[in-house]
Scaffold this motif. Structure first.
Motif, PDB file in Angstrom:
ATOM      1  N   GLU A 176     -10.663   1.493   3.106  1.00  0.00           N
ATOM      2  CA  GLU A 176     -11.412   1.426   1.847  1.00  0.00           C
ATOM      3  C   GLU A 176     -10.547   0.809   0.754  1.00  0.00           C
ATOM      4  O   GLU A 176     -11.014  -0.017  -0.039  1.00  0.00           O
ATOM      5  N   CYS A 177      -9.289   1.179   0.710  1.00  0.00           N
ATOM      6  CA  CYS A 177      -8.362   0.628  -0.284  1.00  0.00           C
ATOM      7  C   CYS A 177      -8.186  -0.875  -0.059  1.00  0.00           C
ATOM      8  O   CYS A 177      -8.199  -1.653  -1.011  1.00  0.00           O
ATOM      9  N   GLU A 178      -8.024  -1.289   1.189  1.00  0.00           N
ATOM     10  CA  GLU A 178      -7.891  -2.713   1.501  1.00  0.00           C
ATOM     11  C   GLU A 178      -9.124  -3.490   1.049  1.00  0.00           C
ATOM     12  O   GLU A 178      -9.003  -4.567   0.460  1.00  0.00           O
ATOM     13  N   ASN A 179     -10.290  -2.961   1.331  1.00  0.00           N
ATOM     14  CA  ASN A 179     -11.530  -3.628   0.929  1.00  0.00           C
ATOM     15  C   ASN A 179     -11.652  -3.720  -0.588  1.00  0.00           C
ATOM     16  O   ASN A 179     -12.059  -4.753  -1.134  1.00  0.00           O
ATOM     17  N   GLU A 180     -11.306  -2.641  -1.281  1.00  0.00           N
ATOM     18  CA  GLU A 180     -11.353  -2.645  -2.749  1.00  0.00           C
ATOM     19  C   GLU A 180     -10.347  -3.647  -3.319  1.00  0.00           C
ATOM     20  O   GLU A 180     -10.637  -4.344  -4.289  1.00  0.00           O
ATOM     21  N   LEU A 181      -9.165  -3.723  -2.697  1.00  0.00           N
ATOM     22  CA  LEU A 181      -8.144  -4.653  -3.177  1.00  0.00           C
ATOM     23  C   LEU A 181      -8.599  -6.096  -2.969  1.00  0.00           C
ATOM     24  O   LEU A 181      -8.403  -6.940  -3.838  1.00  0.00           O
ATOM     25  N   ARG A 182      -9.229  -6.390  -1.850  1.00  0.00           N
ATOM     26  CA  ARG A 182      -9.764  -7.728  -1.604  1.00  0.00           C
ATOM     27  C   ARG A 182     -10.797  -8.098  -2.676  1.00  0.00           C
ATOM     28  O   ARG A 182     -10.782  -9.201  -3.212  1.00  0.00           O
ATOM     29  N   SER A 183     -11.686  -7.168  -2.979  1.00  0.00           N
ATOM     30  CA  SER A 183     -12.713  -7.402  -3.993  1.00  0.00           C
ATOM     31  C   SER A 183     -12.087  -7.609  -5.366  1.00  0.00           C
ATOM     32  O   SER A 183     -12.483  -8.509  -6.118  1.00  0.00           O
ATOM     33  N   THR A 184     -11.099  -6.787  -5.690  1.00  0.00           N
ATOM     34  CA  THR A 184     -10.418  -6.898  -6.980  1.00  0.00           C
ATOM     35  C   THR A 184      -9.701  -8.232  -7.096  1.00  0.00           C
ATOM     36  O   THR A 184      -9.773  -8.904  -8.137  1.00  0.00           O
ATOM     37  N   ILE A 205      -4.883  -4.047  -8.644  1.00  0.00           N
ATOM     38  CA  ILE A 205      -4.613  -2.747  -8.041  1.00  0.00           C
ATOM     39  C   ILE A 205      -5.943  -2.126  -7.635  1.00  0.00           C
ATOM     40  O   ILE A 205      -6.971  -2.401  -8.248  1.00  0.00           O
ATOM     41  N   ALA A 206      -5.906  -1.333  -6.582  1.00  0.00           N
ATOM     42  CA  ALA A 206      -7.133  -0.685  -6.108  1.00  0.00           C
ATOM     43  C   ALA A 206      -6.777   0.649  -5.463  1.00  0.00           C
ATOM     44  O   ALA A 206      -5.631   0.878  -5.061  1.00  0.00           O
ATOM     45  N   PHE A 207      -7.774   1.502  -5.362  1.00  0.00           N
ATOM     46  CA  PHE A 207      -7.603   2.820  -4.767  1.00  0.00           C
ATOM     47  C   PHE A 207      -8.717   3.060  -3.761  1.00  0.00           C
ATOM     48  O   PHE A 207      -9.802   2.502  -3.890  1.00  0.00           O
ATOM     49  N   GLY A 208      -8.445   3.906  -2.781  1.00  0.00           N
ATOM     50  CA  GLY A 208      -9.469   4.253  -1.809  1.00  0.00           C
ATOM     51  C   GLY A 208      -9.122   5.540  -1.101  1.00  0.00           C
ATOM     52  O   GLY A 208      -7.952   5.924  -1.017  1.00  0.00           O
ATOM     53  N   TYR A 214       0.842  -1.201   0.000  1.00  0.00           N
ATOM     54  CA  TYR A 214       0.000   0.000   0.000  1.00  0.00           C
ATOM     55  C   TYR A 214       0.874   1.247   0.000  1.00  0.00           C
ATOM     56  O   TYR A 214       1.922   1.280   0.636  1.00  0.00           O
ATOM     57  N   ASP A 215       0.404   2.263  -0.715  1.00  0.00           N
ATOM     58  CA  ASP A 215       1.095   3.550  -0.768  1.00  0.00           C
ATOM     59  C   ASP A 215       0.099   4.659  -0.495  1.00  0.00           C
ATOM     60  O   ASP A 215      -1.042   4.608  -0.972  1.00  0.00           O
ATOM     61  N   LYS A 216       0.557   5.649   0.244  1.00  0.00           N
ATOM     62  CA  LYS A 216      -0.260   6.845   0.429  1.00  0.00           C
ATOM     63  C   LYS A 216       0.119   7.816  -0.677  1.00  0.00           C
ATOM     64  O   LYS A 216       1.300   8.137  -0.863  1.00  0.00           O
ATOM     65  N   LEU A 217      -0.868   8.267  -1.420  1.00  0.00           N
ATOM     66  CA  LEU A 217      -0.627   9.147  -2.563  1.00  0.00           C
ATOM     67  C   LEU A 217      -0.563  10.606  -2.115  1.00  0.00           C
ATOM     68  O   LEU A 217      -0.948  10.949  -0.993  1.00  0.00           O
ATOM     69  N   GLU A 218      -0.069  11.458  -2.993  1.00  0.00           N
ATOM     70  CA  GLU A 218       0.102  12.879  -2.679  1.00  0.00           C
ATOM     71  C   GLU A 218      -1.189  13.566  -2.256  1.00  0.00           C
ATOM     72  O   GLU A 218      -1.166  14.494  -1.454  1.00  0.00           O
ATOM     73  N   ASP A 219      -2.314  13.111  -2.780  1.00  0.00           N
ATOM     74  CA  ASP A 219      -3.594  13.741  -2.437  1.00  0.00           C
ATOM     75  C   ASP A 219      -4.213  13.172  -1.158  1.00  0.00           C
ATOM     76  O   ASP A 219      -5.336  13.503  -0.792  1.00  0.00           O
ATOM     77  N   GLY A 220      -3.484  12.291  -0.462  1.00  0.00           N
ATOM     78  CA  GLY A 220      -3.959  11.724   0.787  1.00  0.00           C
ATOM     79  C   GLY A 220      -4.755  10.442   0.639  1.00  0.00           C
ATOM     80  O   GLY A 220      -5.142   9.838   1.630  1.00  0.00           O
ATOM     81  N   THR A 221      -5.014  10.003  -0.586  1.00  0.00           N
ATOM     82  CA  THR A 221      -5.719   8.743  -0.817  1.00  0.00           C
ATOM     83  C   THR A 221      -4.698   7.604  -0.828  1.00  0.00           C
ATOM     84  O   THR A 221      -3.490   7.835  -0.718  1.00  0.00           O
TER      85      THR A 221
END
Length: 78
Positions: A47-55, A39-42, A20-27
């Motif tokens: 939220e990112c973890e949940n999206e990655l699990r679903s993906t 790959i997933a974003f949140g 996981y990486d924290k992006l410049e915009d805080g997401t």
């Protein structure tokens, strides 16, 4: 006797390798290096973890349906 669920063990082992990486915009962005294209974003890490699990779940199911080989990992219980 303990029950073992091979697909569940596989899924948990693969998700444990997520990065996981924290992006410049805080997401957040998450990826699983051994699973190309997973790959997933949140807006939050959870939220990112949940999206990655679903993906990952979709990626595995589609791969099985299309007959693609899944990455080989060690799912032995330690």
């Amino acid at each position: 006797m303990a029950r073992r669920f091979i697909l569940s063990d596989y899924f948990e082992q693969v998700i444990a390798s997520a990065v996981y990486d924290k992006l410049e915009d805080g997401t957040f962005a998450g990826r699983i290096p051994i699973c190309q294209g997973v790959i997933a974003f949140g807006s939050t890490l959870r939220e990112c973890e949940n999206e990655l699990r679903s993906t990952l779940e979709d990626w595995i199911l589609l791969g099985l349906k299309l007959g693609h080989p899944l990455p080989v990992i060690d799912i032995s219980m330690k």
